[in-house]
Design an enzyme around this catalytic site. Structure first.
Site, short mmCIF file in Angstrom:
data_model
loop_
_atom_site.label_atom_id
_atom_site.label_comp_id
_atom_site.label_asym_id
_atom_site.label_seq_id
_atom_site.Cartn_x
_atom_site.Cartn_y
_atom_site.Cartn_z
N GLU A 72 47.65 35.26 -54.62
CA GLU A 72 48.21 36.47 -54.02
C GLU A 72 47.25 36.93 -52.94
O GLU A 72 46.04 37.06 -53.18
CB GLU A 72 48.38 37.58 -55.07
CG GLU A 72 48.82 38.88 -54.42
CD GLU A 72 49.36 39.92 -55.39
OE1 GLU A 72 49.87 39.54 -56.45
OE2 GLU A 72 49.28 41.11 -55.06
N ARG B 182 50.17 46.45 -49.99
CA ARG B 182 50.46 47.59 -50.87
C ARG B 182 50.57 48.91 -50.11
O ARG B 182 49.76 49.18 -49.20
CB ARG B 182 49.33 47.64 -51.89
CG ARG B 182 49.49 48.45 -53.07
CD ARG B 182 50.65 48.15 -54.00
NE ARG B 182 50.57 46.98 -54.83
CZ ARG B 182 51.57 46.10 -55.00
NH1 ARG B 182 52.72 46.26 -54.36
NH2 ARG B 182 51.47 45.08 -55.80
N HIS C 49 53.45 50.70 -60.26
CA HIS C 49 52.04 50.93 -60.62
C HIS C 49 51.83 52.36 -61.03
O HIS C 49 52.41 53.26 -60.44
CB HIS C 49 51.12 50.65 -59.42
CG HIS C 49 51.24 49.27 -58.91
ND1 HIS C 49 52.19 48.90 -58.00
CD2 HIS C 49 50.55 48.15 -59.21
CE1 HIS C 49 52.07 47.61 -57.77
NE2 HIS C 49 51.10 47.12 -58.48
N LYS D 251 57.51 43.56 -62.25
CA LYS D 251 56.11 43.71 -62.66
C LYS D 251 55.76 45.17 -62.86
O LYS D 251 56.23 46.02 -62.10
CB LYS D 251 55.22 43.14 -61.53
CG LYS D 251 53.77 43.53 -61.63
CD LYS D 251 53.00 43.20 -60.36
CE LYS D 251 51.68 43.96 -60.37
NZ LYS D 251 50.90 43.74 -59.16
N GLN E 5 39.90 44.14 -63.93
CA GLN E 5 40.28 42.75 -63.62
C GLN E 5 39.16 41.79 -64.01
O GLN E 5 37.99 42.08 -63.83
CB GLN E 5 40.58 42.63 -62.13
CG GLN E 5 41.55 41.52 -61.81
CD GLN E 5 41.99 41.59 -60.36
OE1 GLN E 5 41.25 41.20 -59.47
NE2 GLN E 5 43.17 42.10 -60.12
N SER F 13 28.37 42.89 -73.23
CA SER F 13 28.07 42.04 -74.39
C SER F 13 28.06 40.55 -74.03
O SER F 13 28.92 40.06 -73.29
CB SER F 13 29.10 42.29 -75.48
OG SER F 13 28.96 41.34 -76.50
N SER G 40 28.46 38.39 -76.41
CA SER G 40 29.19 37.75 -77.50
C SER G 40 30.43 36.98 -77.04
O SER G 40 30.66 35.87 -77.52
CB SER G 40 29.56 38.78 -78.57
OG SER G 40 28.38 39.28 -79.14
N LYS H 220 29.18 50.72 -86.20
CA LYS H 220 28.62 49.91 -87.30
C LYS H 220 28.63 50.65 -88.64
O LYS H 220 28.73 50.02 -89.69
CB LYS H 220 27.19 49.47 -86.96
CG LYS H 220 27.14 48.31 -85.97
CD LYS H 220 25.72 47.79 -85.81
CE LYS H 220 25.69 46.57 -84.92
NZ LYS H 220 24.37 45.96 -84.84
N ASN I 153 28.33 44.66 -89.17
CA ASN I 153 28.42 44.18 -87.78
C ASN I 153 29.47 43.09 -87.64
O ASN I 153 29.70 42.58 -86.55
CB ASN I 153 27.06 43.67 -87.27
CG ASN I 153 26.74 42.27 -87.75
OD1 ASN I 153 27.17 41.87 -88.82
ND2 ASN I 153 25.99 41.53 -86.96
N ASP J 233 23.23 40.73 -89.20
CA ASP J 233 21.98 41.07 -88.52
C ASP J 233 20.77 40.74 -89.41
O ASP J 233 19.71 40.37 -88.89
CB ASP J 233 21.94 42.56 -88.16
CG ASP J 233 22.74 42.87 -86.90
OD1 ASP J 233 22.95 41.93 -86.10
OD2 ASP J 233 23.16 44.02 -86.72
N GLN K 75 28.29 34.80 -87.74
CA GLN K 75 29.63 35.39 -87.62
C GLN K 75 30.67 34.29 -87.43
O GLN K 75 31.72 34.28 -88.09
CB GLN K 75 29.70 36.33 -86.40
CG GLN K 75 28.80 37.54 -86.50
CD GLN K 75 28.96 38.48 -85.33
OE1 GLN K 75 29.06 38.05 -84.17
NE2 GLN K 75 28.97 39.77 -85.61
#
Ligand code: NAP
Length: 495
Positions: free
Chosen positions: A25, A58, A113, A138, A204, A236, A238, A292, A313, A328, A471
């Site tokens: 786009e 736009r 939008h 959309k 995004q 993070s 993770s 936590k 955790n 942990d 984990q």
């Protein structure tokens, strides 16, 4: 999504996107050197790619970057789509004027939008939108909380049932899960930027993350879901660690960043079998600040370590039950146990907060001798009493002869007090093992001092990876490649 400000940069970006994306786009309203009155000018852009293209210019009221005369904007899009692109995206609010210009309906995306509010009436908006003949419909609406994604997923379900090409996005941080899971639930596409700075809408994700990290092309309704809940979660490491490990083992699993503020609502809407409104194969999730402790009343079961430590955790969902764990403790101990036996070792734990609790618990469980050093003795006393360990003020640290020093304070952390150390150099003379829970930077000032004093050092990154590995095992039953997870964390944290 191309959001460059010059034609030259946009052309370059088109070439780059051709390698990474499935469709491109071009946001024409971002271009500052483009003559919008000449439709032929589009050719210089679209000729750069073999991929299907969407042209968008736009309107300023719906997030456009510049005001362009409507008598120029709409004909540019309609004529441009006919001659040089596969689709043009026109706001529903401008549909009437658009139709007068006789667009090719098969090349029309009609969009709605709302950047201001999470829309309460999405089903109504859906009904209104689909009354406007177009190839694709959309909407992109604001989300303030993760619960605002639920109506978006519902609409995708409805569109899939109606066999309609539809794109539905919840913008902003809590809406990220719609960007990642959307296509697996029937969204015609999802948008990715080249990098965060080039994002055209809040929340995004980059193309690279969508493809490589979240593997959106492989996701289906059947994909097993995990993630991290907390606020904030965008920093993070993770998602990088777990998704990399899922991919390496070819597991149909994905790990999502989930910004959750209201833990009760999250359980009601996304987890509890009788009230949840999300249809997904959630297998568990990591829990971070600030949940936590507050998560505990919502769990069906809490394992012994997590119960004793008073913090969770990790949650595993098994047979519709949410079970709390704490990785942990073992995550903090594993790196230490790699380098020494802990029984009877004298350990100085610096700091008396949440991670100190996990560390002290793990050390005592392994029969180590523990002293805690804190700046606020009154505040730290309940912790020391609970574990029946020695409590000392920080200025006593200088005299410690402990064979292991563990920093559990944020001192030395990037953005907090980088280049500071809480441990005086004198305390390193007898060459203890020095473990810093801070992992950013990789080598903190404390670890540098310790290395220079000849001590063996352990970075907090080791714990970060070890607790994540545990984990992973709890959710999947499989052992991940920890080196790979470490590399992923290093890349994410840019260490
Ligand atoms: P926390 O619960 O807020 O505890 C922080 C402790 O440090 C408190 O005892 C606090 O004392 C003390 N402290 C803070 N600033 C201090 C200062 N200037 N001088 C002396 N003491 C100070 O935080 P946490 O969750 O335990 O996290 C602590 C650090 O460990 C963070 O940097 C975190 O990133 C890191 N961490 C790493 C991992 C890992 O996987 N590697 C895991 C968990 C945490 P007061 O109580 O007096 O405020």
């Amino acid at each position: 999504m191309i959001t460059e400000s010059t034609i030259e940069a946009a052309r370059l970006a088109m070439r780059r996107a051709t390698i990474q994306a499935d469709m491109i786009e071009i946001r024409l309203d971002y271009l500052t050197d483009f003559d919008f009155s000449r439709v032929e000018n589009l050719q210089t852009l679209t000729a750069e790619t073999t991929l299907p293209t969407i042209i968008t210019c736009r309107h300023i009221a719906e997030g456009g970057k510049q005001k362009i005369d409507e008598a120029i904007r709409l004909p540019l899009l309609i004529e441009g789509a006919k001659r040089y692109a596969d689709f043009c995206d026109i706001e529903a609010a401008h549909y009437e004027e658009t139709i007068k210009l006789q667009p090719d309906i098969d090349k029309l995306i009609v969009s709605y939008h709302d950047f201001e509010e999470p829309s309460k009436n999405l089903p109504e908006i859906y009904e209104q939108l689909i009354k406007l003949p177009a190839a694709i419909h959309k909407f992109a609406v604001r989300s303030n909380a993760i619960g605002d994604t639920l109506p978006v997923f519902k609409i995708l379900e409805r569109a899939r049932h109606d066999d309609r090409k539809f794109i539905a996005i919840a913008m902003n941080e809590p809406g990220i899960i719609t960007r990642i899971l959307g296509c697996s639930r029937g969204s015609f596409l999802t948008y990715g930027s080249f990098d965060k700075a080039k994002a055209s809408a809040p929340g995004q994700v980059t193309i690279d993350e969508l493809r490589q990290l979240y593997r959106i092309h492989q996701l289906t309704d059947e994909t097993n879901i995990t993630g991290i809940i907390g606020n904030p979660v965008s920093h993070s490491a993770s998602p990088a660690m777990h998704n990399r490990a899922f991919a390496a083992l070819s597991l149909d699993w994905v790990y999502l960043p989930m910004e959750v503020s209201n833990i009760r609502a999250f359980f009601e809407d996304f987890i509890k079998p009788h009230s949840r409104r999300m249809n997904w194969k959630l297998q568990g999730f990591s829990v971070t600040i600030p949940h936590k402790i507050s998560i505990m009343p919502f769990l069906n079961e809490i394992n012994r370590t997590a119960g004793q430590i008073g913090a969770v955790n990790t949650v595993v969902i098994r047979d519709d039950k949410a079970i709390g764990y704490n990785t942990d403790v073992d995550g903090a101990m594993q790196p230490l146990e790699k380098v020494c036996r802990l029984a009877d070792q004298s350990c100085a734990v610096i700091g008396a907060g949440g991670s100190a609790r996990a560390v002290i618990f793990g050390l005592l469980e392994r029969q180590a001798k523990v002293s805690v050093f804190a700046r606020n003795i009154e505040k730290a006393k309940p912790l020391a009493d609970e574990f029946a360990i020695e409590l000392l003020p920080l200025d006593e640290l200088e005299k410690t002869q402990a064979s292991i020093l563990i920093n559990t304070t944020p001192i030395g952390m990037q953005g907090h007090s980088i280049d500071s150390s809480i441990v005086p150099l004198n305390a390193l003379n007898h060459q203890p093992i020095v473990y810093d829970l801070v992992y950013n930077p990789l080598e903190t000032r404390l670890l540098k001092d310790a290395r220079e004093a000849g001590c063996q050092t352990i970075s907090g990154l080791e714990m970060l990876v070890a607790q994540a590995g545990l984990q992973f095992k709890l959710w999947t039953g499989k052992t991940p490649d920890l080196e790979l997870m470490k590399t992923a964390a290093l890349e994410k944290l840019k260490l």
